[in-house]
Design an enzyme around this catalytic site. Sequence first.
Site, mmCIF file in Angstrom:
data_model
loop_
_atom_site.group_PDB
_atom_site.id
_atom_site.type_symbol
_atom_site.label_atom_id
_atom_site.label_comp_id
_atom_site.label_asym_id
_atom_site.label_seq_id
_atom_site.Cartn_x
_atom_site.Cartn_y
_atom_site.Cartn_z
ATOM 1 N N HIS A 449 25.051 41.384 7.162
ATOM 2 C CA HIS A 449 23.880 40.876 7.897
ATOM 3 C C HIS A 449 24.378 40.104 9.145
ATOM 4 C CE1 HIS A 449 23.748 36.488 5.623
ATOM 5 N NE2 HIS A 449 24.887 36.720 6.245
ATOM 6 N N GLU A 450 23.346 39.874 10.102
ATOM 7 C CA GLU A 450 23.562 39.389 11.456
ATOM 8 C C GLU A 450 24.462 40.243 12.078
ATOM 9 O OE1 GLU A 450 20.781 36.096 11.494
ATOM 10 O OE2 GLU A 450 22.024 36.926 13.083
ATOM 11 N N GLY A 451 24.177 41.566 11.902
ATOM 12 C CA GLY A 451 25.242 42.633 12.541
ATOM 13 C C GLY A 451 26.333 43.030 11.875
#
Lengths: 599, 599
Positions: A449-451
Amino acid sequence: MPALLLSRRDLDFLLHEWLDVTRLTARERFAEHSRETFDAVLELGERIAADHFAPHNKANDANEPRLGPDGRVVMIPEVGKAVRTFAEAGLIAGEFDEELGGMQLPNVVSKAVLSFFHAANVGTAAYPFLTIANANLLVAHGSPEQVDTWVRPMMEGRFLGTMCLSEPQVGSSLADIATRAEPQPDGTYRLTGTKMWISAGEHDLSDNIVHLVLAKIPGGPPGVKGISLFIVPKVLLNEDGSLGERNDIALVGLNHKMGYRGTVNTVLNFGEGAHTPGGRAGAVGYLVGEPHKGLAYMFSMMNEARVGVGLGATALGYTGYLHALEYAKVRLQGRPVGAKDPATPPVPLIEHADVRRMLLAQKSYVEGGLALGLYCSLLVDEERTAESEAERERAATLLDVLTPIAKSWPSQWCLEANSLAIQVHGGYGYTREYNVEQFYRDNRLNPIHEGTHGIQGLDLLGRKVVLNDGAGLRVLGESIAATVRRAREAGGEPADMAEGLQAAFDRLAEVTVRLWSAGDVEVTLANSSVYLEAAGHIVVAWMWLEQVLAAHGKDGDFYTGKRQAARYFFRYELPRTGPQLDLLASLDRTTLDMDPAWF
Amino acid sequence: MPALLLSRRDLDFLLHEWLDVTRLTARERFAEHSRETFDAVLELGERIAADHFAPHNKANDANEPRLGPDGRVVMIPEVGKAVRTFAEAGLIAGEFDEELGGMQLPNVVSKAVLSFFHAANVGTAAYPFLTIANANLLVAHGSPEQVDTWVRPMMEGRFLGTMCLSEPQVGSSLADIATRAEPQPDGTYRLTGTKMWISAGEHDLSDNIVHLVLAKIPGGPPGVKGISLFIVPKVLLNEDGSLGERNDIALVGLNHKMGYRGTVNTVLNFGEGAHTPGGRAGAVGYLVGEPHKGLAYMFSMMNEARVGVGLGATALGYTGYLHALEYAKVRLQGRPVGAKDPATPPVPLIEHADVRRMLLAQKSYVEGGLALGLYCSLLVDEERTAESEAERERAATLLDVLTPIAKSWPSQWCLEANSLAIQVHGGYGYTREYNVEQFYRDNRLNPIHEGTHGIQGLDLLGRKVVLNDGAGLRVLGESIAATVRRAREAGGEPADMAEGLQAAFDRLAEVTVRLWSAGDVEVTLANSSVYLEAAGHIVVAWMWLEQVLAAHGKDGDFYTGKRQAARYFFRYELPRTGPQLDLLASLDRTTLDMDPAWF
């Protein structure tokens, strides 16, 4: 038994003996603070995390939120109590302005406090953490009225927040989102679309849920430049601010994860129109800032969000390490190497060199990760409050280049720490009767998550090290060189380590130039994940040399342990980068040339 | 949608184009067999695994066995049906003598067949697999009467088997077991003690459960030399072989694991006497073979058991890889590097170089692991049936030295493959709505059971490479050298790879000598896990060069893919061993010298 979350001794070492965060109190924004107020809030955080979050971590995992018969989300009651305790202690508001009821804590202190909660219970902590992220975005880009309306109740925990970016068909590639926002004559918008992976998307923990939603206003430019940001509350507010009717947001499903089970993860439909074309014309939303700037606003908070993911991964690794250490000290198993007499009594696990290797690896990962996360968190403070424009710019540049590493390195290596914590426990570690398997499952989300890891690699090699004529890599190089100079002055072992670090960084810089001279961007970026990993190990070696210098000349087990962990990192870990940099320097095309038909 | 278990094409390549297993049919034991019978049983296995095991893999994980109100173990009905189907197809008996109703399959073919079940559903497969292991031990060391009484019903699946080694206080260090076996005047024994981690320890899947139990006969020698092996059935048999009264074995608890949830894992009390000193005098047990030789008997099957763990880890990695590959071909996300126009349509994930890197890494791990597992399985056949005594001895020596690698390497790297399979899926891969997260959880057991990673390292460096004046390493070196010679003759890329492999092996041999010249066994063994990892990558590089030679001169996507995966392994993986061997050569004491007080 203590909660075994993070070592407060280590935090104090990093915050005070190394980063000297108390010097921030000389700045106007933090003038009300002192070492004492920092200590007090750390103690408060640790106590609430230990008393109100850690105790139900397993229960929240075993009894994940579910859809009740009435379509409501059902969860164990401890979650709501913990979130209320957190809010009532003022911890949601920690970093925010006093005017909003906040403590105006430096970011670095606030993030240290929040790390206790990541270590204690990521499932429950996600509710206030998302609220903090949401409020941060609104304070930065919302109107004063929006801040009054939505942020103030979030500070008190009366409202909680979410981030609605992904859609079922769109994860990493936000340019392709399909959610639409139709402008209305009254200045509001009506949103229709489906959002995926929405943590805390539906629950009864608060009076209202403030969704921050990315959507496209019809007629805008295509791709990432046509995305706008909206506040879309679960419950609309009346003129007087009281709760009004439900907005048109439907919970259409829950996702069931391997870990992070305590955070309800939802699929939300905005606007029933998505289902019934003749129905209502969408969920009511309020534009934040200007149209088409949504992604830019989101990215303005991205560094902090990504450093936060890294700190979360570190905290999970850290608590796993402390659990493994405790177990290794008390569990008797086997005999020392060379003990031939079967009557020799069994020894504690920690007496075996291989167990100490696993513990030392964990120590080097989690204390290295924590140092990096706090260093980057301090850069956020410097970026905002350093005295000169030049210092602020320098901090911003360094933070930019470090962010993909601060996000991905702990997500990889503190996950590995969790795996080693299981291994130290043997068969027990693999069971849910013990704690460490959950940390491992929880932590596996962080490289996604978050890239994702892959996205961070592209961000580092494809953008951060080349932007502004390579300013990022240059500032990083200068910072490392400054450490190297101090280490050379110290002499002895720090000076030896400095040579290794400088050589590794020089090689990285050289390889970077070589990659960007390839003349074919596909070749340059083909192995950006490998580049990310090599850069990560070099940066964390730097963090270890910094710690060695902060411990230099000091006696006692704590400092000796720091030096030994640094030795471990320089001898066992940093050399991993050699083959990685060789590979990158060869401009290898193996992965690029692999034809899908050959699999 | 196919079950995506293992690639039959790859299996055929390895078994026939590479290992030429049909030549085994020239041997008396396998004379009834042919390529056709091998193909038929592979097809049978794949079909039953796909139709009867894979479909309830998730259900078995989500609804793990539990204690019912009456103290019985409750599980989903699909498990029993699958186990019966497996037994009725003759697959428990696959390798056993025709006289016992078996097929007398070569071990290598049998293990290939069983791999489909590891890939399909480890939780359910464990029941017949443990039975096979148990029966193997009894055939080798039990009396003819014991074989008749216990093995025959196991062949038909009427009885199922377990292995009872560990105890709550004893995992890796079996010398410390406390279970006692008191001899009785009638020649039987009465066992008292608690056994831990007993998979399939209690269930209603079969008429009886045949526990093989390690225990100490009072008065025997201390340590590992005083351990004996007993048959302790759940239900005692009457004179006529019919089921009699329950033996004195109590289920005292279930363990709840992170993965492998479908296999009931139990704590068993043998002899209520353990709880009530005035109660009965223990569970009835029958000595297998001679007293005090239990551990030796157990170890006589250890190579096969450990290679089996490695193959199981490989199968989980393999099915994860096939799932990730399928997903990467159909999931649209993002744009090619350099595509500036936001109107460019999204491309399948597999178009991104970083995704191909992750798939290629998985391919190199799982196909390399499968090659190693099958190679070792063939060595089991050679050890038993090769024509000359010298060939049999050579096979035994090579199998001995390869076993710790065949166990640990796939447990580490095919677990990493599972992690990469999750990563390819992004957020979806982290959810239980998809398959790959379960593979990752299931596979995490493999570095722990049947001897941890650390134990394998000590076995390899501490025993296997030094026994008999270093015969193990010598035979391994000769085998690698033979491959290198053939590759040099082939010229071109295989010859280049051969140079890399030979250099790495030479370095390993040199480092081995250096480690054993240290004069301090603690230093020699301090980093045996690092040695194990380096040796593992070198051995798997060898397996890849063997595959390149088997594919040499052959055209088509399959063979091109083999060559590309080999390239990946030589360029991205084998170089990892450089820093590992450097570290070992330095006789580093960092982990050894770490004082527990410094943590």
